[in-house]
Design a protein around this motif. Structure first.
Motif, PDB file in Angstrom:
ATOM      1  N   VAL A   2      38.959  52.289  33.602  1.00 41.90           N
ATOM      2  CA  VAL A   2      39.192  50.979  33.246  1.00 41.90           C
ATOM      3  C   VAL A   2      40.090  50.286  34.348  1.00 41.90           C
ATOM      4  CG1 VAL A   2      40.255  49.299  31.597  1.00 41.90           C
ATOM      5  CG2 VAL A   2      39.026  51.136  30.723  1.00 41.90           C
ATOM      6  N   VAL A   3      39.695  49.040  34.955  1.00 41.38           N
ATOM      7  CA  VAL A   3      40.510  48.424  36.046  1.00 41.38           C
ATOM      8  C   VAL A   3      40.768  46.922  35.370  1.00 41.38           C
ATOM      9  CG1 VAL A   3      39.697  49.824  37.749  1.00 41.38           C
ATOM     10  CG2 VAL A   3      38.561  47.811  37.399  1.00 41.38           C
ATOM     11  N   PHE A   4      41.798  46.507  35.949  1.00 40.95           N
ATOM     12  CA  PHE A   4      42.080  45.115  35.530  1.00 40.95           C
ATOM     13  C   PHE A   4      41.986  44.231  36.674  1.00 40.95           C
ATOM     14  CE2 PHE A   4      43.880  48.104  32.355  1.00 40.95           C
ATOM     15  CZ  PHE A   4      43.438  47.201  31.305  1.00 40.95           C
ATOM     16  N   ASP A   5      41.364  42.956  36.793  1.00 42.03           N
ATOM     17  CA  ASP A   5      41.318  42.011  37.835  1.00 42.03           C
ATOM     18  C   ASP A   5      42.138  40.972  37.229  1.00 42.03           C
ATOM     19  OD1 ASP A   5      39.422  43.316  39.177  1.00 42.03           O
ATOM     20  OD2 ASP A   5      37.742  42.375  38.183  1.00 42.03           O
ATOM     21  N   VAL A   6      43.059  40.580  38.479  1.00 44.63           N
ATOM     22  CA  VAL A   6      43.926  39.515  38.457  1.00 44.63           C
ATOM     23  C   VAL A   6      43.255  38.238  38.958  1.00 44.63           C
ATOM     24  CG1 VAL A   6      46.296  38.747  38.996  1.00 44.63           C
ATOM     25  CG2 VAL A   6      45.806  41.110  38.514  1.00 44.63           C
ATOM     26  N   ILE A   7      43.270  37.335  38.139  1.00 44.73           N
ATOM     27  CA  ILE A   7      42.569  36.309  38.472  1.00 44.73           C
ATOM     28  C   ILE A   7      43.589  34.970  38.700  1.00 44.73           C
ATOM     29  CG2 ILE A   7      40.704  34.473  38.005  1.00 44.73           C
ATOM     30  CD1 ILE A   7      39.305  36.849  36.586  1.00 44.73           C
ATOM     31  N   VAL A   8      43.646  34.272  39.806  1.00 44.00           N
ATOM     32  CA  VAL A   8      44.478  33.141  39.763  1.00 44.00           C
ATOM     33  C   VAL A   8      43.579  32.119  40.074  1.00 44.00           C
ATOM     34  CG1 VAL A   8      46.530  32.274  41.181  1.00 44.00           C
ATOM     35  CG2 VAL A   8      46.389  34.436  40.550  1.00 44.00           C
ATOM     36  N   ASN A   9      43.525  30.856  39.597  1.00 39.17           N
ATOM     37  CA  ASN A   9      42.593  29.610  39.932  1.00 39.17           C
ATOM     38  C   ASN A   9      41.368  30.215  40.190  1.00 39.17           C
ATOM     39  OD1 ASN A   9      45.034  27.866  39.609  1.00 39.17           O
ATOM     40  ND2 ASN A   9      45.621  28.406  41.837  1.00 39.17           N
ATOM     41  N   GLY A  10      40.825  30.836  39.267  1.00 42.17           N
ATOM     42  CA  GLY A  10      39.244  31.096  39.319  1.00 42.17           C
ATOM     43  C   GLY A  10      38.988  32.227  40.478  1.00 42.17           C
ATOM     44  N   LYS A  11      39.770  32.722  41.277  1.00 42.27           N
ATOM     45  CA  LYS A  11      39.575  33.683  42.141  1.00 42.27           C
ATOM     46  C   LYS A  11      40.219  34.836  42.039  1.00 42.27           C
ATOM     47  CE  LYS A  11      38.903  30.313  45.793  1.00 42.27           C
ATOM     48  NZ  LYS A  11      39.576  29.755  47.200  1.00 42.27           N
ATOM     49  N   VAL A  12      39.399  36.169  42.109  1.00 43.63           N
ATOM     50  CA  VAL A  12      40.250  37.361  41.827  1.00 43.63           C
ATOM     51  C   VAL A  12      41.126  37.845  43.275  1.00 43.63           C
ATOM     52  CG1 VAL A  12      39.654  39.856  41.882  1.00 43.63           C
ATOM     53  CG2 VAL A  12      38.118  38.374  40.556  1.00 43.63           C
ATOM     54  N   ILE A  13      42.389  37.858  42.764  1.00 44.81           N
ATOM     55  CA  ILE A  13      43.330  37.912  43.837  1.00 44.81           C
ATOM     56  C   ILE A  13      43.785  39.604  44.035  1.00 44.81           C
ATOM     57  CG2 ILE A  13      45.881  37.881  44.317  1.00 44.81           C
ATOM     58  CD1 ILE A  13      44.084  35.155  44.559  1.00 44.81           C
ATOM     59  N   GLU A  14      43.844  40.321  42.962  1.00 45.28           N
ATOM     60  CA  GLU A  14      43.985  41.855  43.178  1.00 45.28           C
ATOM     61  C   GLU A  14      43.447  42.398  41.952  1.00 45.28           C
ATOM     62  OE1 GLU A  14      48.037  43.292  42.162  1.00 45.28           O
ATOM     63  OE2 GLU A  14      48.574  41.409  42.589  1.00 45.28           O
ATOM     64  N   THR A  15      43.398  43.853  42.313  1.00 47.55           N
ATOM     65  CA  THR A  15      42.868  44.632  40.749  1.00 47.55           C
ATOM     66  C   THR A  15      43.905  45.671  40.809  1.00 47.55           C
ATOM     67  OG1 THR A  15      40.506  44.510  41.775  1.00 47.55           O
ATOM     68  CG2 THR A  15      40.923  46.152  40.459  1.00 47.55           C
ATOM     69  N   ILE A  16      44.185  45.811  39.323  1.00 48.59           N
ATOM     70  CA  ILE A  16      45.261  46.889  38.963  1.00 48.59           C
ATOM     71  C   ILE A  16      44.351  48.095  38.435  1.00 48.59           C
ATOM     72  CG2 ILE A  16      47.057  47.370  37.269  1.00 48.59           C
ATOM     73  CD1 ILE A  16      47.606  44.380  37.236  1.00 48.59           C
ATOM     74  N   THR A  17      44.813  49.174  38.928  1.00 51.68           N
ATOM     75  CA  THR A  17      44.143  50.478  38.683  1.00 51.68           C
ATOM     76  C   THR A  17      45.209  51.412  37.965  1.00 51.68           C
ATOM     77  OG1 THR A  17      42.605  50.269  40.532  1.00 51.68           O
ATOM     78  CG2 THR A  17      42.787  52.543  39.267  1.00 51.68           C
ATOM     79  N   PRO A  18      44.992  51.393  36.684  1.00 49.94           N
ATOM     80  CA  PRO A  18      45.925  52.237  36.058  1.00 49.94           C
ATOM     81  C   PRO A  18      46.010  54.068  36.418  1.00 49.94           C
ATOM     82  CG  PRO A  18      44.915  51.000  34.372  1.00 49.94           C
ATOM     83  CD  PRO A  18      44.246  51.072  35.740  1.00 49.94           C
ATOM     84  N   LEU A  19      46.958  54.408  36.381  1.00 53.56           N
ATOM     85  CA  LEU A  19      47.009  56.096  37.057  1.00 53.56           C
ATOM     86  C   LEU A  19      46.631  56.741  35.932  1.00 53.56           C
ATOM     87  CD1 LEU A  19      50.597  55.993  38.856  1.00 53.56           C
ATOM     88  CD2 LEU A  19      48.357  55.491  39.816  1.00 53.56           C
ATOM     89  N   ASN A  20      46.429  56.735  34.734  1.00 56.84           N
ATOM     90  CA  ASN A  20      46.310  57.438  33.671  1.00 56.84           C
ATOM     91  C   ASN A  20      45.246  56.792  32.699  1.00 56.84           C
ATOM     92  OD1 ASN A  20      46.669  59.513  31.746  1.00 56.84           O
ATOM     93  ND2 ASN A  20      48.830  59.395  31.534  1.00 56.84           N
ATOM     94  N   ARG A  21      44.485  57.667  31.771  1.00 60.30           N
ATOM     95  CA  ARG A  21      43.536  57.022  31.018  1.00 60.30           C
ATOM     96  C   ARG A  21      43.897  56.774  29.785  1.00 60.30           C
ATOM     97  NH1 ARG A  21      37.856  59.939  32.955  1.00 60.30           N
ATOM     98  NH2 ARG A  21      38.040  59.342  35.099  1.00 60.30           N
ATOM     99  N   ARG A  22      45.076  57.442  29.272  1.00 57.79           N
ATOM    100  CA  ARG A  22      45.493  56.991  27.856  1.00 57.79           C
ATOM    101  C   ARG A  22      45.862  55.816  27.748  1.00 57.79           C
ATOM    102  NH1 ARG A  22      50.351  60.772  26.075  1.00 57.79           N
ATOM    103  NH2 ARG A  22      49.711  59.804  24.285  1.00 57.79           N
TER     104      ARG A  22
END
Length: 53
Positions: A2-22
């Motif tokens: 699972v990854v999380f995209d950070v969207i600001v004003n309709g554009k993907v700025i960064e992607t957060i990748t958690p270190l753990n799967r729990r």
């Protein structure tokens, strides 16, 4: 994974990748990152979850 995209004003700025799967660890990690992201980009932030295979 699972990854999380950070969207600001309709554009993907960064992607957060958690270190753990729990789920509990992912929740804590994203909550901590959201504080940092709101300070960096302001209040107009949307976080979308997606699966990465």
């Amino acid at each position: 994974m699972v990854v999380f995209d950070v969207i600001v004003n309709g554009k993907v700025i960064e992607t957060i990748t958690p270190l753990n799967r729990r789920l509990k660890d992912i929740y804590r990690y994203v909550a901590d990152q959201m504080d940092r992201i709101r300070k960096a980009y302001g209040a107009n932030v949307v976080v979308k979850r997606r699966m990465l295979y």
